[in-house]
Design an enzyme around this catalytic site. Structure first.
Site, PDB file in Angstrom:
ATOM      1  N   ALA A 184      38.615  28.053  44.396  1.00  0.00           N
ATOM      2  CA  ALA A 184      37.108  28.080  44.676  1.00  0.00           C
ATOM      3  C   ALA A 184      36.631  28.642  43.257  1.00  0.00           C
ATOM      4  O   ALA A 184      37.243  28.988  42.271  1.00  0.00           O
ATOM      5  CB  ALA A 184      37.184  29.655  45.299  1.00  0.00           C
ATOM      6  N   SER A 203      41.725  30.629  47.024  1.00  0.00           N
ATOM      7  CA  SER A 203      41.133  31.625  47.519  1.00  0.00           C
ATOM      8  C   SER A 203      40.476  30.813  49.078  1.00  0.00           C
ATOM      9  O   SER A 203      39.825  29.807  48.697  1.00  0.00           O
ATOM     10  CB  SER A 203      39.936  32.274  46.910  1.00  0.00           C
ATOM     11  OG  SER A 203      40.474  32.834  45.829  1.00  0.00           O
ATOM     12  N   ASN A 218      30.072  29.490  45.105  1.00  0.00           N
ATOM     13  CA  ASN A 218      28.815  29.912  44.609  1.00  0.00           C
ATOM     14  C   ASN A 218      27.946  29.279  43.297  1.00  0.00           C
ATOM     15  O   ASN A 218      28.958  28.702  42.625  1.00  0.00           O
ATOM     16  CB  ASN A 218      29.012  31.515  44.083  1.00  0.00           C
ATOM     17  CG  ASN A 218      30.101  31.685  43.137  1.00  0.00           C
ATOM     18  OD1 ASN A 218      31.333  31.558  43.259  1.00  0.00           O
ATOM     19  ND2 ASN A 218      29.620  31.782  41.956  1.00  0.00           N
ATOM     20  N   HIS A 228      44.888  36.329  49.267  1.00  0.00           N
ATOM     21  CA  HIS A 228      46.098  35.531  48.520  1.00  0.00           C
ATOM     22  C   HIS A 228      47.357  36.259  49.293  1.00  0.00           C
ATOM     23  O   HIS A 228      47.537  37.391  49.233  1.00  0.00           O
ATOM     24  CB  HIS A 228      46.167  35.962  47.074  1.00  0.00           C
ATOM     25  CG  HIS A 228      45.211  35.042  46.346  1.00  0.00           C
ATOM     26  ND1 HIS A 228      45.612  33.820  45.781  1.00  0.00           N
ATOM     27  CD2 HIS A 228      43.753  35.378  46.208  1.00  0.00           C
ATOM     28  CE1 HIS A 228      44.316  33.340  45.209  1.00  0.00           C
ATOM     29  NE2 HIS A 228      43.614  34.119  45.491  1.00  0.00           N
ATOM     30  N   HIS A 250      33.712  38.823  45.994  1.00  0.00           N
ATOM     31  CA  HIS A 250      34.863  38.024  46.386  1.00  0.00           C
ATOM     32  C   HIS A 250      34.915  37.748  47.730  1.00  0.00           C
ATOM     33  O   HIS A 250      35.441  36.754  47.996  1.00  0.00           O
ATOM     34  CB  HIS A 250      35.917  38.821  45.811  1.00  0.00           C
ATOM     35  CG  HIS A 250      37.309  38.346  46.182  1.00  0.00           C
ATOM     36  ND1 HIS A 250      37.662  37.036  45.301  1.00  0.00           N
ATOM     37  CD2 HIS A 250      38.355  38.300  46.812  1.00  0.00           C
ATOM     38  CE1 HIS A 250      38.816  36.779  45.786  1.00  0.00           C
ATOM     39  NE2 HIS A 250      39.230  37.320  46.822  1.00  0.00           N
ATOM     40  N   HIS A 309      47.143  35.503  38.477  1.00  0.00           N
ATOM     41  CA  HIS A 309      46.279  35.085  37.859  1.00  0.00           C
ATOM     42  C   HIS A 309      46.326  36.113  36.405  1.00  0.00           C
ATOM     43  O   HIS A 309      46.818  37.036  36.402  1.00  0.00           O
ATOM     44  CB  HIS A 309      44.618  35.406  38.264  1.00  0.00           C
ATOM     45  CG  HIS A 309      44.292  34.774  39.472  1.00  0.00           C
ATOM     46  ND1 HIS A 309      44.708  35.286  40.669  1.00  0.00           N
ATOM     47  CD2 HIS A 309      43.439  33.721  39.711  1.00  0.00           C
ATOM     48  CE1 HIS A 309      44.192  34.455  41.568  1.00  0.00           C
ATOM     49  NE2 HIS A 309      43.762  33.522  41.114  1.00  0.00           N
ATOM     50  N   MET A 313      38.886  31.196  37.537  1.00  0.00           N
ATOM     51  CA  MET A 313      39.558  31.848  36.808  1.00  0.00           C
ATOM     52  C   MET A 313      41.296  31.651  36.903  1.00  0.00           C
ATOM     53  O   MET A 313      42.056  32.511  36.647  1.00  0.00           O
ATOM     54  CB  MET A 313      39.334  33.318  37.062  1.00  0.00           C
ATOM     55  CG  MET A 313      38.073  34.051  36.888  1.00  0.00           C
ATOM     56  SD  MET A 313      37.688  35.727  37.386  1.00  0.00           S
ATOM     57  CE  MET A 313      36.030  35.787  37.516  1.00  0.00           C
ATOM     58  N   SER A 314      41.436  30.292  37.285  1.00  0.00           N
ATOM     59  CA  SER A 314      42.770  29.837  37.543  1.00  0.00           C
ATOM     60  C   SER A 314      42.853  28.406  36.878  1.00  0.00           C
ATOM     61  O   SER A 314      42.414  27.908  36.241  1.00  0.00           O
ATOM     62  CB  SER A 314      42.912  30.002  39.159  1.00  0.00           C
ATOM     63  OG  SER A 314      42.261  29.149  39.711  1.00  0.00           O
ATOM     64  N   TYR A 319      44.046  37.544  34.860  1.00  0.00           N
ATOM     65  CA  TYR A 319      43.210  38.864  34.679  1.00  0.00           C
ATOM     66  C   TYR A 319      43.993  39.739  35.505  1.00  0.00           C
ATOM     67  O   TYR A 319      43.532  40.926  35.380  1.00  0.00           O
ATOM     68  CB  TYR A 319      41.739  38.599  35.397  1.00  0.00           C
ATOM     69  CG  TYR A 319      41.710  38.174  37.028  1.00  0.00           C
ATOM     70  CD1 TYR A 319      42.124  38.997  38.027  1.00  0.00           C
ATOM     71  CD2 TYR A 319      41.233  36.576  37.490  1.00  0.00           C
ATOM     72  CE1 TYR A 319      42.345  38.616  39.288  1.00  0.00           C
ATOM     73  CE2 TYR A 319      41.330  36.315  38.713  1.00  0.00           C
ATOM     74  CZ  TYR A 319      41.709  37.262  39.555  1.00  0.00           C
ATOM     75  OH  TYR A 319      41.764  36.896  40.716  1.00  0.00           O
ATOM     76  N   GLU A 320      44.961  39.537  36.171  1.00  0.00           N
ATOM     77  CA  GLU A 320      45.706  40.472  36.832  1.00  0.00           C
ATOM     78  C   GLU A 320      46.545  41.338  35.882  1.00  0.00           C
ATOM     79  O   GLU A 320      47.331  42.276  36.117  1.00  0.00           O
ATOM     80  CB  GLU A 320      46.392  40.052  38.229  1.00  0.00           C
ATOM     81  CG  GLU A 320      45.809  39.531  39.072  1.00  0.00           C
ATOM     82  CD  GLU A 320      46.624  39.112  40.280  1.00  0.00           C
ATOM     83  OE1 GLU A 320      47.325  39.405  41.045  1.00  0.00           O
ATOM     84  OE2 GLU A 320      46.781  37.558  40.123  1.00  0.00           O
TER      85      GLU A 320
HETATM   86  N1  HPA Z   1      32.763  32.382  38.126  1.00  0.00           N
HETATM   87  C1  HPA Z   1      34.549  32.380  37.793  1.00  0.00           C
HETATM   88  N2  HPA Z   1      35.346  32.316  38.797  1.00  0.00           N
HETATM   89  C2  HPA Z   1      34.874  32.128  40.125  1.00  0.00           C
HETATM   90  C3  HPA Z   1      33.275  32.027  40.426  1.00  0.00           C
HETATM   91  C4  HPA Z   1      32.437  32.264  39.448  1.00  0.00           C
HETATM   92  O1  HPA Z   1      31.218  32.088  39.454  1.00  0.00           O
HETATM   93  N3  HPA Z   1      33.420  31.603  41.614  1.00  0.00           N
HETATM   94  C5  HPA Z   1      34.604  31.448  42.031  1.00  0.00           C
HETATM   95  N4  HPA Z   1      35.395  31.923  41.234  1.00  0.00           N
END
Ligand code: HPA
Length: 289
Positions: A130, A48, A252, A78, A264, A100, A228-229, A102-103
């Site tokens: 990220a 990302s 973050n 993406h 996001h 991912h 998450m990747s 989660y998709e």
């Molecule tokens: N958690 C999970 N996935 C992420 C985060 C997070 O805080 N920031 C960017 N991708």
């Protein structure tokens, strides 16, 4: 005892199987060869906010994932393109946009692109993402080289019949993030004056962000970052004998470590701003050949 892991090479892999029922990665490897020609040594998966690196490619040839038979990502930030061109004077493959867990994709679909590049003949894979920070002292914008991971996704892309032509049933993960490549990256970072941390990445399946209790747990387990990747791709790449390096840009603070919740759009913006030094580092890595 765990054996030495084999390296994938174009010459030792099976010839293409031109059948519509072949696994996605076999068909995609054929498409990569048809569309781009001989394989570059290095591939970089851009997470990302990191897609801008494609604009730095000289003589780029771009092919959408779908034209390679690979699933297109569905989320903002993406683009879903494979691009081959010159970076630092060397031919590289840049992959912008991954899919991912989660998709809703099964793990072997998530890693099909990595397997395809290994089968094509790519030798080194750099993954970027990220991530949230599990440490209050790593603020958004911190650049981290991954030295290890904790797989909390509940999935492993190697579950099922082993793909013997790619790698062993029980691949060793003690050197998943290639230490020699990591040392080269550290030395490039020092020469370029790029501040680079080293850390452990915990992969969650998502798509919900973590609770504060989960971030505390991950920190106590030894994770510095959460995302998450990346981890399914690392596992598949190591299995296929690729040399792997990976980077996170902290977008973050993890839940509970900051006053505001992650979002996001923020993630994409903060990462894009913090990614210029990572771009320089990857360019230097490419240039070394
Ligand atoms: N958690 C999970 N996935 C992420 C985060 C997070 O805080 N920031 C960017 N991708």
């Amino acid at each position: 005892m765990r054996g030495v892991r084999p390296r994938a090479s174009a010459s030792t892999l099976e010839p293409p199987i031109a059948s519509a029922s072949a696994p996605i990665h076999i068909l995609a490897a054929d498409h990569l060869r048809d569309r781009f020609g001989p394989p570059p040594q290095l591939a970089v998966v851009l997470g990302s906010g990191l897609g801008f690196l494609i604009e730095r490619l000289a003589q780029p040839v771009q092919v959408p994932h779908a034209e390679l038979g690979l699933p297109a990502p569905t989320i903002a930030g993406h683009a879903g393109v494979h691009a081959v061109g010159l970076l630092g004077g060397q031919r590289v493959l840049l992959v912008s946009g991954r899919c991912h867990l989660y998709e809703g994709h099964p793990a072997d679909t998530v890693v099909a692109g990595v397997r395809a590049m290994a089968r094509w003949g790519v030798r080194t894979l750099v993954l970027t993402n990220a991530a949230g920070s599990c440490r209050p002292d790593w603020l958004p914008g911190t650049l981290v080289r991954l030295t290890d991971h904790i797989n909390m996704t509940g999935c492993n892309p190697l579950v099922g019949p082993n793909l013997d032509e790619l790698g062993p049933r029980f691949p060793d993960m003690s050197r998943a993030y290639d230490p020699e490549l990591g040392a080269q990256i550290d030395s490039h970072a020092q020469q370029l004056g790029v501040a680079l941390q080293r850390g452990v990445y915990a992969a969650m399946r998502g798509p919900s962000y973590e609770t504060a209790a989960e971030v505390r747990m991950l920190g106590r387990m030894g994770a510095d970052l959460v995302g998450m990747s990346t981890v399914p791709e690392v596992i598949a790449a190591v299995h296929a004998g690729l040399r792997v390096a990976a980077f996170s840009v902290v977008s973050n603070l993890g839940t509970g470590l900051a006053a505001e919740a992650a979002d996001h759009a923020d993630v994409t913006r903060v990462v894009a701003a913090a990614s210029e030094p990572l771009g320089r580092l990857i360019e230097r890595l490419a240039a070394q050949g």
